[in-house]
Design a protein around this motif. Structure first.
Motif, mmCIF file in Angstrom:
data_model
loop_
_atom_site.group_PDB
_atom_site.id
_atom_site.type_symbol
_atom_site.label_atom_id
_atom_site.label_comp_id
_atom_site.label_asym_id
_atom_site.label_seq_id
_atom_site.Cartn_x
_atom_site.Cartn_y
_atom_site.Cartn_z
ATOM 1 N N TYR B 56 -44.829 -30.667 -18.691
ATOM 2 C CA TYR B 56 -45.222 -31.822 -17.879
ATOM 3 C C TYR B 56 -46.728 -32.026 -17.961
ATOM 4 O O TYR B 56 -47.208 -33.141 -18.129
ATOM 5 C CB TYR B 56 -44.794 -31.626 -16.426
ATOM 6 N N SER B 64 -43.270 -37.610 -17.823
ATOM 7 C CA SER B 64 -42.493 -36.682 -17.034
ATOM 8 C C SER B 64 -41.388 -36.159 -17.931
ATOM 9 O O SER B 64 -41.154 -36.675 -19.015
ATOM 10 C CB SER B 64 -41.900 -37.349 -15.789
ATOM 11 N N HIS B 66 -37.528 -35.503 -18.392
ATOM 12 C CA HIS B 66 -36.313 -36.077 -17.810
ATOM 13 C C HIS B 66 -35.096 -35.615 -18.597
ATOM 14 O O HIS B 66 -35.135 -35.508 -19.817
ATOM 15 C CB HIS B 66 -36.382 -37.604 -17.821
ATOM 16 N N ASP B 84 -41.431 -33.922 -12.684
ATOM 17 C CA ASP B 84 -42.707 -34.625 -12.636
ATOM 18 C C ASP B 84 -43.642 -33.857 -11.703
ATOM 19 O O ASP B 84 -43.360 -32.725 -11.331
ATOM 20 C CB ASP B 84 -42.528 -36.084 -12.224
ATOM 21 N N SER B 85 -44.718 -34.497 -11.336
ATOM 22 C CA SER B 85 -45.723 -33.799 -10.554
ATOM 23 C C SER B 85 -45.135 -33.152 -9.300
ATOM 24 O O SER B 85 -45.353 -31.973 -9.031
ATOM 25 C CB SER B 85 -46.802 -34.811 -10.170
ATOM 26 N N VAL B 497 -45.428 -40.367 -10.860
ATOM 27 C CA VAL B 497 -44.129 -40.254 -10.195
ATOM 28 C C VAL B 497 -43.557 -41.657 -10.046
ATOM 29 O O VAL B 497 -44.312 -42.648 -10.054
ATOM 30 C CB VAL B 497 -44.230 -39.568 -8.818
#
Lengths: 505, 648, 102
Positions: B56, B64, B66, B84-85, B497
């Motif tokens: 990431y 991100s 996924h 993600d973050s 995000v």
């Protein structure tokens, strides 16, 4: 005049009915020692032959619906899908019943097959006359099946109660049909549809529809017409209870949908008023069913209340009279069938091994005694609670999505609340099976339970070697697990096949 | 390089571990092996999380990781994993702290007959929690949400033979069910309005949705968050949940699960920010919980219940941070809180074992002399929680409180500062009572209650220090280190995000340089002021507690202790007693004794009782008399018929 | 058919149906309850016949025959069940049959 074509169209029914009759004859003409394998072979063969015809019919109806006997029987996607549904149920029940200790099973098998035939016809009925007769065909069969072990006092009691109330409900259904006949002058659903579309609706018709709805609500065990269900479910053997829960629900829902599609007036305002009582019954069923299940210790009774709750869920698309909504009902029906058959098959297997099986407290410590059975029990009950990735969750999500599209917010909210309540009831069953034996009960009950557990099936005499019976139960359980998972993970396949079960109104 | 499939390992390995342990326990495998299996599964999940986080980082700030898994028949409804973050940040803490607590449990639970069962459930929890935080939509989140609830229910009731544990488990279940209904209803409204439940579809659109929809969604989601995070007024299950084993309290009811509500609010922040009632409601719940939790902690005497109310209060800070838009600070506080609160609970576990299962802090004391290791680790945890620089809690709490001021909410800021003072007071009280003064045996001896008892206690080995086993020591040391240096980690940010890009575009760009410069200026002065105030109230609060309950405290009877402390104190003590202690004691007592059991608890018990009553009523109708059944049938027919005749 | 007065038949049918309902509700003997149910079915059959005569259609006649046939089957099953009950406990009162409840 009915001709060869008509018989061709209803070939699956002919096969099934013939199977039901041949089973009895086979029992008569074979020596006693061979009777049991023979009758079971014939019954299974009848189901498989019927399945072949059903597959054929499924191909045939892709082009469009067929009718036979001047519209009295409608063979369309809905009726063929229901026929397939009932065949899976009937075959599973036949396999489960092999564990039955009764020596002479030909009558039992014959009643199962004929009952399945009656249910199939109910889903395909295009006329009030056929509707009534097919309803009675399988109801009479079920009364007898519940009382099959007539030496058990609860079997007699449950069968009698179901019979008495069922006959009263049929009386209402009949009277409703008579009033509708008086208002319209026709007995065919197509004729009713014409009348309902035309507009001017006579008060006689209102009253007739009301009484007919009561008849259907009784078979679906909607509150307050549900009182027979827990008693009858508890009275029967698990195999019969499974057949009753799954088959009756499927057939009655299909028939109710077909009936409502035809008979509800097309004026939207009037249609809303016609469906309002059903909506109230559905809400009552969802709430009362889940609340009653909450502290229930008998698993068959618990599953009866679960069936009442599920009947409420399954009604939602029908109440909304939604175009293409019936596929959601039938999809969840398949899921309900796999979960319910699985749960009852586990109970059957436990009873075959000398356990009490259907008592929550007696199931304590099951995880230590029979880990596989405990795992399966947990699987099916968690699936009913809506645990991912099973049909229990997918089916509910689909119903919720469909209901929202149709604007049935109140019903959906009730569904969610009811799911939350009944999740606790199902969780109780699971936790009991994983609790060490004796953790949750006092000495007296523990002593009373003690003789039950621990048998290995060899102590009781069985007409068959237990290996065959285990294979049969294994097939049912594996099918049920696979079906529950497959519908949960890949709903698209079945869902797209069920596209357009009923024409838009 | 794409390693998206690593995501599936994070929930997958613990699930596999849970299944293997459950199966192995059945097959009577070696207990230690099963425990090692559980620890390994979580450790590998942690490694996978680190790798995902690295990937990431390589894709950041706008990328991100996924991984779609499958989708259901309805459009926009499906399940996938998203790194993600926010989610990797949470997953790191969940698997990392989770692993440490697994290690600790291997020693702590060693004598329990259901040792493997414990690890199976703990692994299952890690699975559920990582599904919750890694899901790429509300569907997956709900699945995780429900499953952590189940895990929590099972683990609170782990010692199911104890009626209190069973009751506590039941209470937690019902409160969380209320929250889940809120969450599901929220999801339904979203599905109806946005046509999807994936974060990537819903959250960017949220900025542009009608206000009433947003308000409804925000409040429904908040209901779920409040129930799961034990915030006012649905916090009642958390103190009771301490009936579970101590490692469970540390992992589920302090470090991870109770912060799921914070995760939900931060994750869905476009909804809360765009909804007019969203953020104010969150902030209100947060500050209410901060103060309520801190006051209630003051009135508690059970070491774990003090920590439980402290958790409620600290999660309140996180909620407050989210409610004033300081999302990074809330995430930051989540991580540091996980470190020091887990440390404190594990330390409490050591303490409880030392006193032979005693949990009443009034009956403890003097542990500092005999157990220096426990003393120092607990002290560092306490100071980190109080917020003394340079320990972890200082940075994160400070960031939240500054955030409140920067958001233009001075009242929230002031109350948050008061909360910090209370925090210092109750934590130092706890620390002082447990670790300073005389050990109970010595105290008993001094009171002249006979050398025999003291000798018997010594004989039983209670007073002697058993060395802390290394399996317990390692997690404590690591968590201590994390509590010290945790404040220097980089704060997570929200870039990349779902919904962030659209939100940033919506926000008005700063008009000119001067405005930016002014903002920085005020920010720095606000920060300085806040730091100074926070330090001052913390030192005052902690100092008062030390003086009141510290080594020179009088013997343990409440009255005489109070009088003697007053006698030994200066005029300040009188002042403190009159102005501070009495009202505070009264408030804390009121909160603890009156509100707690009667109002809110009563309401929750009321719901359970209502369900039972209703259930009993509907079942009594099922009387067995067939003629009554027939009567019900006929009555139903009559109602339906009359309806059709009159209404249609 | 001109001059066919349907009202009388409908009234008789409603009265019969109501008598049937009352019988199910107030009688305790399973046999008498079964007879009351048959009365309800008969009332429906009568109604079908009356309407069929009014419309001069055959299907109503057919339906009433079907009701009689199914009613016979129903009675056969019902009598069988009642005999089972009698044999087990000499019960003449359905209120004594309540093992299953809750």
């Amino acid at each position: 005049m009915p001709g060869i074509t008509d018989l061709n169209i209803i070939a699956p029914l002919v096969a099934l009915t013939a199977g039901g009759l041949v089973v009895i004859v086979a029992d008569l003409v074979t020596p006693r020692r061979l009777a049991r394998p023979w009758t079971y072979g014939v019954a299974a063969a009848a189901v498989l032959v019927t399945a072949w015809y059903v597959a054929d019919a499924w191909q045939a109806v892709q082009a469009g619906p067929l009718t036979a006997f001047a519209g009295a029987v409608v063979v369309d996607k809905l009726s063929v899908a229901l026929a397939g549904f009932l065949l899976v149920a009937a075959l599973s029940v036949v396999l489960m019943s092999a564990a039955d200790r009764e020596r002479d099973m030909s009558g039992f098998l014959s009643l199962i097959l004929l009952g399945a035939a009656g249910m199939t016809v109910l889903g395909a009925a295009g006329s009030l006359m056929v509707l009534f007769v097919s309803l009675e065909v399988f109801s009479l069969g079920l009364y007898a099946l519940i009382a099959f072990h007539r030496e058990r006092s609860e079997a007699r009691e449950g069968a009698f109660k179901y019979f008495l109330l069922g006959s009263v409900a049929s009386g209402f259904l009949l009277y409703g049909f008579a009033l509708m006949y008086g208002a319209t002058g026709t007995l065919s659903l197509a004729g009713l549809a014409e009348y309902a579309a035309a507009g001017a609706i006579s008060p006689l018709y209102h009253g007739g529809f009301a009484l007919a709805v009561v008849g259907f609500a009784f078979k679906l065990a909607l509150v307050p017409f549900h009182m027979w269900a827990p008693d009858a479910y508890q009275a029967a053997t698990p195999a019969v209870t499974a057949f009753m829960a799954v088959g009756t629900k499927g057939a009655a829902l299909a028939a109710l949908a077909r009936f409502a599609w035809a008979a509800v007036p097309h004026d939207p305002q009037l249609a809303g008023k016609y469906m309002a009582p059903l909506a109230v019954l559905a809400v009552l069923s969802m709430l009362a069913g889940s609340l009653s299940a909450l502290f229930q210790n008998n698993l068959k009774r618990l599953l009866a209340y679960s069936g009442i709750t599920h009947a409420g869920y399954l009604l939602i698309p029908i109440i909304a009279l939604q175009d293409n909504g019936m596929r959601l009902t039938v999809f969840y029906l398949f899921g309900y069938m796999f979960m319910t058959l699985g749960a009852f098959a586990v109970i059957t297997a436990l009873q075959f091994r000398g356990e009490q099986g259907d008592d929550l407290l007696a199931n304590e410590g099951l995880w230590q005694r029979r880990p596989w059975m405990a795992g399966l029990l947990a699987f099916f009950f968690l699936a009913m609670a809506g645990m991912p990735p099973t049909a229990g969750l997918t089916g509910k999500l689909l119903l919720i999505g469909g209901g929202l599209q149709a604007g049935a917010g109140g019903l959906i909210a009730t569904l969610i609340v009811s799911t939350a309540i009944s999740a606790y009831a199902y969780l109780r069953v699971v936790l009991a099976a994983f609790r060490p034996a004796g953790a949750g009960r006092d000495e007296a009950t523990a002593a009373a339970m003690a003789p039950m557990g621990g048998g290995d099936g060899t102590d009781a005499p069985s007409p068959w070697s237990s290996a065959w019976i285990d294979v049969g139960l294994g097939v049912v359980l594996v099918t049920a697990v696979a079906g529950t998972l497959a519908l949960g993970v890949f709903p698209e396949t079945l869902l797209s096949a069920l596209e357009g079960l009923l024409p838009p109104r | 390089m794409e390693y998206n499939w690593l995501l599936i390992l994070i929930p997958g390995l613990p699930l596999l571990g849970a299944a293997l342990i459950a199966a192995g326990a059945q097959g009577r495998w070696n207990r230690s092996f099963l425990a090692a299996l559980g620890c390994t599964a979580v450790f590998l999940a942690f490694v996978a999380t680190v790798l995902v986080r690295l990937q990431y980082n390589a894709a950041a700030p706008f990328g991100s990781v996924h991984m779609p898994l499958w989708s259901w028949g309805v459009d926009g409804v499906g399940l996938g994993l998203l790194g993600d973050s926010i989610s990797t940040w949470f997953a790191l803490v969940v698997t990392g702290v989770g692993f440490l607590i697994h290690l600790y449990s291997a020693a702590y639970m060693a004598d329990d007959p259901s040792y493997p069962r414990f690890f199976a459930k703990l692994n299952f929890f890690i699975f559920a929690m990582s599904v919750l935080v890694l899901a790429d939509g509300f569907v997956g989140m709900l699945i995780g949400w429900a499953n952590v609830g189940v895990a929590s229910y099972l683990l609170i009731g782990f010692w199911h033979a104890r009626p209190a544990a069973a009751a506590a488990a039941k209470k937690a279940y019902w409160v969380n069910t209320v929250g889940e209904i809120g969450l599901i209803l929220g999801a339904i409204v979203m599905l109806q309005h946005f046509g999807s439940l994936y974060f990537a579809d819903v959250l960017p659109q949220a900025w542009f949705a009608p206000q009433n929809v947003l308000n409804a969604v925000a409040l429904l989601l908040l209901a779920g968050a409040v129930a799961k995070s034990a915030q006012l007024p649905l916090h009642v299950w958390l103190p009771d949940a301490m009936q579970g084993p101590t490692p469970v309290s540390a992992l589920i009811h302090a470090a991870t699960m109770v912060t799921a509500g914070v995760y939900l609010v931060v994750r869905a922040y476009p909804i809360f920010e765009a909804a007019p009632w969203g953020l104010p409601a969150v902030a209100l719940v947060g500050i209410g919980s901060v103060l309520f939790g801190a006051l209630a902690a003051l009135g508690q005497n059970d070491i774990k219940r003090v920590l439980a109310f402290s958790t409620m209060s600290q999660v309140g800070y996180m909620m407050l941070g989210a409610g004033v838009g300081a999302y990074s600070a809330a995430l930051f506080h989540f991580a540091t809180h996980a470190f020091f609160k887990a440390l404190l609970f594990l330390g409490a576990g050591v303490v409880i074992h030392r006193f032979g299962g005693e949990q009443d802090i009034r009956k403890m004391g003097g542990l500092g002399k005999s157990h220096p290791f426990a003393y120092w680790t607990f002290l560092i945890g306490t100071l980190a929680l109080v917020g003394l620089p340079p320990l972890a809690g200082f940075y994160s709490k400070d960031a939240i409180v500054v955030g409140a001021l920067m958001a233009g909410r001075p009242w929230l800021w002031a109350l948050a500062v008061v909360g910090a003072g209370l925090t210092a007071f109750y934590m130092m009280r706890l620390f002082a009572l447990v670790f300073t003064g005389d050990s109970p045996e010595v105290a008993a001896f001094q009171r002249g209650e006979g050398a025999r008892q003291a000798a018997a206690a010594a004989e039983a080995g209670v007073g002697r220090s058993r060395p802390v086993p290394p399996l317990k020591m390692v997690p404590l040391v690591v968590l201590t280190l994390l509590s010290i240096v945790g404040g220097f980690f980089a704060m997570p940010d929200l870039s990349g995000v779902p919904g962030a890009a659209e939100g940033a575009r919506l926000a008005a760009p700063p008009a000119h340089e001067a405005a930016v410069a002014g903002r920085v200026l005020t920010e720095s002065s606000a920060a300085t002021l806040t730091i100074a105030l926070l330090l001052a109230v913390s030192v005052i609060g902690g100092g008062l507690a030390l003086q009141r309950f510290g080594p020179k405290r009088a013997p343990q009877t409440a009255e005489s202790g109070f009088v003697k402390a007053a006698g030994a104190g200066f005029y300040f003590d009188d002042f403190y007693r009159a102005v501070f202690v009495r009202p505070l004691r009264a408030t804390a007592g009121f909160v603890g004794d009156v509100t707690e059991p009667h109002v809110i608890d009563g309401a929750v018990n009321g719901v359970a009782r209502l369900a039972a009553t209703l259930s009993g009523a509907v079942r009594r109708v099922q009387s067995g008399y067939v003629r009554r059944y027939a009567l019900a049938l006929m009555a139903g027919v009559a109602v339906v018929l009359i309806y059709f005749v009159l209404m249609v | 058919m001109p001059g066919f007065a349907i009202e009388g038949y409908v009234i008789v049918s409603v009265v019969l149906f109501a008598l049937g309902i009352a019988g199910v509700l107030v009688r305790r003997s399973p046999l008498v309850m079964l007879m009351a149910i048959e009365l309800m079915w008969g009332a429906a059959a009568l109604l079908f016949l009356a309407f069929a005569r009014q419309f001069a259609l055959m299907d109503g006649h057919v339906f009433s025959f079907l009701i009689l046939v199914v009613g016979a089957a129903e009675a056969a099953i019902g009598l069988g069940l009642i005999v089972l009950l009698f044999r087990a406990r000499e019960a003449v009162d359905v209120d004594e049959v309540r093992e299953l409840r809750g």
